[in-house]
Design a protein around this motif. Structure first.
Motif, PDB file in Angstrom:
ATOM      1  N   ARG A  39       0.802  -1.025  -0.276  1.00 13.27           N
ATOM      2  CA  ARG A  39       0.082  -0.118   0.110  1.00 13.27           C
ATOM      3  C   ARG A  39       0.806   1.361   0.334  1.00 13.27           C
ATOM      4  O   ARG A  39       0.787   2.049  -0.754  1.00 13.27           O
ATOM      5  CB  ARG A  39      -0.853   0.030   1.350  1.00 13.27           C
ATOM      6  N   LYS A  67      -6.518   8.171  -4.975  1.00 18.87           N
ATOM      7  CA  LYS A  67      -7.120   7.196  -4.758  1.00 18.87           C
ATOM      8  C   LYS A  67      -7.200   5.734  -5.772  1.00 18.87           C
ATOM      9  O   LYS A  67      -6.872   4.910  -5.698  1.00 18.87           O
ATOM     10  CB  LYS A  67      -8.254   7.297  -4.124  1.00 18.87           C
ATOM     11  N   ASP A  68      -8.395   6.859  -6.920  1.00 17.49           N
ATOM     12  CA  ASP A  68      -8.265   5.748  -7.928  1.00 17.49           C
ATOM     13  C   ASP A  68      -6.102   5.137  -8.281  1.00 17.49           C
ATOM     14  O   ASP A  68      -7.064   4.269  -8.944  1.00 17.49           O
ATOM     15  CB  ASP A  68      -8.649   6.515  -8.714  1.00 17.49           C
ATOM     16  N   GLU A  70      -4.181   4.667  -7.054  1.00 18.21           N
ATOM     17  CA  GLU A  70      -3.413   4.161  -5.731  1.00 18.21           C
ATOM     18  C   GLU A  70      -4.158   2.429  -5.695  1.00 18.21           C
ATOM     19  O   GLU A  70      -3.383   1.293  -5.580  1.00 18.21           O
ATOM     20  CB  GLU A  70      -3.723   4.326  -4.550  1.00 18.21           C
ATOM     21  N   GLU A  71      -5.876   2.598  -5.568  1.00 19.15           N
ATOM     22  CA  GLU A  71      -6.007   0.957  -6.366  1.00 19.15           C
ATOM     23  C   GLU A  71      -5.777   0.715  -7.522  1.00 19.15           C
ATOM     24  O   GLU A  71      -5.604  -0.913  -7.055  1.00 19.15           O
ATOM     25  CB  GLU A  71      -7.776   1.373  -5.119  1.00 19.15           C
ATOM     26  N   ARG A  72      -5.519   0.885  -8.642  1.00 18.49           N
ATOM     27  CA  ARG A  72      -5.930   0.455  -9.356  1.00 18.49           C
ATOM     28  C   ARG A  72      -4.436  -0.182  -9.609  1.00 18.49           C
ATOM     29  O   ARG A  72      -4.568  -1.330 -10.137  1.00 18.49           O
ATOM     30  CB  ARG A  72      -5.954   1.549 -10.271  1.00 18.49           C
ATOM     31  N   SER A  75      -4.723  -3.024  -7.875  1.00 18.13           N
ATOM     32  CA  SER A  75      -5.305  -4.446  -7.988  1.00 18.13           C
ATOM     33  C   SER A  75      -4.575  -4.801  -9.241  1.00 18.13           C
ATOM     34  O   SER A  75      -5.086  -6.675  -9.188  1.00 18.13           O
ATOM     35  CB  SER A  75      -6.526  -3.653  -8.662  1.00 18.13           C
TER      36      SER A  75
END
Length: 236
Positions: A39, A67-68, A70-72, A75
């Motif tokens: 993370r 945030k987008d 980071e999560e992408r 994933s």
């Protein structure tokens, strides 16, 4: 990219020991490749990428875009790519995902493009709608097969379906045992022509680079220091 890519004959999830995959991304793509998949690493990468956007153009603001990203990055890391990237609008909206996967096994001859084509016509996370477009391509890096298809994807938790489009290249780099599969995917059909051109323009720049020396040195095991010796530099 919401997928778990096909793990066919002898596939492996990470980069090779002696090369890394690279492209001339220019200003069209943002690199989302993570080394450790933590993370903290994803957050640091996302913060760096957000700095490349003009905050006055961002529709949802810096925090939402960071945030987008980071999560992408997290994933796609789970699916084991050797390289990941994404294209965004100036306003911070996602245009397309791109990921590169490597398949092969030491000492095992890789299948020919004709033999491997059935694998390129399968998407484990979707069904193909209509007839895929298949063509043979010669890239500077080696022989390739290009597949473009419209997909019907299952939404998370099984709630409904959605349509997407995918351009996938199976690449046979000259002199290697591996097959590299490059997939770009998007949901915005109104920009299909633009995004298809973006991917097709990128592919001839694909190349393999030696692993940076510092990375190779970091991977080498170190011998313990003799008794009474210190691993730290001695100040004089």
């Amino acid at each position: 990219m919401e997928q778990q890519h096909q793990q066919s004959a002898g596939s492996f999830p990470g980069p090779e020991d002696d090369y890394v995959v690279d492209f001339d991304f220019g200003g069209d793509w943002l690199g989302l490749t993570l080394q450790e998949g933590t993370r903290a690493e994803a957050r640091e990468l996302a913060a760096h990428l957000v700095g490349q956007f003009n905050p006055l153009n961002l529709v949802g603001g810096r925090a939402a875009l960071q945030k987008d990203l980071e999560e992408r990055a997290l994933s796609v890391f789970e699916s084991g790519p050797v390289l990941a990237a994404a294209a965004y609008t100036e306003g911070g909206a996602l245009l397309a995902d791109l990921a590169v996967f490597a398949y092969g096994e030491d000492g095992v001859q890789r299948p020919s493009p004709q033999e491997y084509l059935p694998q390129l016509l399968k998407w484990p996370y979707a069904e193909v709608k209509g007839e895929p477009q298949v063509s043979d391509v010669r890239l500077p890096i080696g022989t390739a097969v290009r597949v473009q298809a419209m997909l019907i994807e299952k939404r998370r938790f099984g709630w409904g379906k959605k349509l997407s489009e995918s351009v996938q290249y199976g690449v046979w780099p000259d002199g290697l045992e591996e097959i590299l599969v490059v997939e770009a995917r998007w949901l915005n059909f109104e920009r299909t022509e633009e995004l298809t051109e973006l991917v097709d323009r990128l592919m001839p720049t694909m190349r393999l680079l030696p692993v940076p020396a510092e990375s190779a040195e970091a991977a080498e095991p170190t011998e313990p220091a003799p008794d009474g010796a210190s691993d730290s530099p001695i100040e004089t």
